[in-house]
Each structure stands twice: as structure tokens, then as C-alpha cells.
Design a protein around this motif. Structure first.
Motif, mmCIF file in Angstrom:
data_model
loop_
_atom_site.group_PDB
_atom_site.id
_atom_site.type_symbol
_atom_site.label_atom_id
_atom_site.label_comp_id
_atom_site.label_asym_id
_atom_site.label_seq_id
_atom_site.Cartn_x
_atom_site.Cartn_y
_atom_site.Cartn_z
ATOM 1 N N UNK A 1 0.828 -1.217 0.000
ATOM 2 C CA UNK A 1 0.000 0.000 0.000
ATOM 3 C C UNK A 1 0.853 1.254 0.000
ATOM 4 N N UNK A 2 1.926 1.248 0.777
ATOM 5 C CA UNK A 2 2.832 2.399 0.807
ATOM 6 C C UNK A 2 3.475 2.581 -0.565
ATOM 7 N N UNK B 1 4.274 10.479 -5.072
ATOM 8 C CA UNK B 1 5.698 10.747 -5.187
ATOM 9 C C UNK B 1 6.388 10.403 -3.879
ATOM 10 N N UNK B 2 7.648 10.062 -3.968
ATOM 11 C CA UNK B 2 8.367 9.612 -2.770
ATOM 12 C C UNK B 2 9.279 10.682 -2.204
ATOM 13 N N UNK B 3 9.226 11.890 -2.748
ATOM 14 C CA UNK B 3 10.147 12.933 -2.320
ATOM 15 C C UNK B 3 9.692 13.736 -1.112
ATOM 16 N N UNK B 4 8.392 13.702 -0.792
ATOM 17 C CA UNK B 4 7.901 14.507 0.322
ATOM 18 C C UNK B 4 8.308 13.949 1.673
ATOM 19 N N UNK B 5 8.418 14.837 2.630
ATOM 20 C CA UNK B 5 8.819 14.450 3.989
ATOM 21 C C UNK B 5 7.848 13.445 4.578
ATOM 22 N N UNK B 6 6.566 13.670 4.408
ATOM 23 C CA UNK B 6 5.557 12.783 4.982
ATOM 24 C C UNK B 6 5.667 11.369 4.400
ATOM 25 N N UNK B 7 5.851 11.286 3.090
ATOM 26 C CA UNK B 7 5.951 9.978 2.441
ATOM 27 C C UNK B 7 7.219 9.249 2.877
#
Length: 96
Positions: A20-21, A29-35
Motif C-alpha cells: 500500500x505504501x 511521489x516519494x520525495x515529500x517528507x511525509x511519504x
């Protein structure tokens, strides 16, 4: 449920979470802090369950006992000098 069953269930849930992640990363996108934090937390959970599985008593992979080689050579007859032949009586006596 046994501890082994519970840990297996948790492992399956973590596998689902990881998938799921991965889908969320594709969408957001995988660049954000939360992700990155969600991915790191999921990875930490996976590592923690792995450590728990190793630490749980009796759940480690069963260890095969060391094999003992038994020689085909005949035993030393001096080992049996003080014993009787079972069922045959002593060597220096005769059967009635």
C-alpha cells in the motif's frame, strides 16, 4: 493462536502495508517528507517484527543436531572383558 501464528499474521499485514505504501508513493511521489516518514516507519516495523521473531523463545529456525559419525571398524574386544555375554552366561562356565 500461538505466538508463531500471531507473528505470521503480523508479517502478512506488514507485507500488505508495504504494498500500500508503494502504491501511495507512485501516486504522491516519494520525495515529500511525509511519504519518506511513512516509508521509514513501515521499514522500522518490519525490522522490529524480525527482531521479535528472533528473540521469541522457540521460534528460531530449528537447529539440526550435529551428526555423529560411527565407524564401521569393529569395537575393541577389551571393552567387554568384564561383562557377560547377555543371555549366554559367563565365558568360563558351561550351560547345564
Amino acid at each position: 493462536m500461538s505466538v508463531h501464528d500471531d507473528l505470521t499474521s503480523v508479517q502478512r499485514c506488514l507485507d500488505d502495508l508495504s504494498r500500500s505504501v508503494g502504491r501511495l508513493e507512485q501516486q504522491l511521489g516519494s520525495g515529500g517528507l511525509e511519504m519518506r516518514r511513512v516509508r521509514a516507519d513501515a521499514d522500522h516495523l518490519r525490522e522490529s517484527v524480525s527482531l521479535l521473531r528472533e528473540a521469541a523463545p522457540g521460534l528460531a529456525e530449528p537447529r539440526r543436531p550435529d551428526l555423529v559419525t560411527i565407524s564401521d571398524a569393529p569395537y575393541d574386544v577389551s571393552l567387554w572383558t568384564d561383562s557377560d555375554d547377555e543371555g549366554l552366561g559367563a565365558r568360563d562356565r558351561h550351560a547345564p
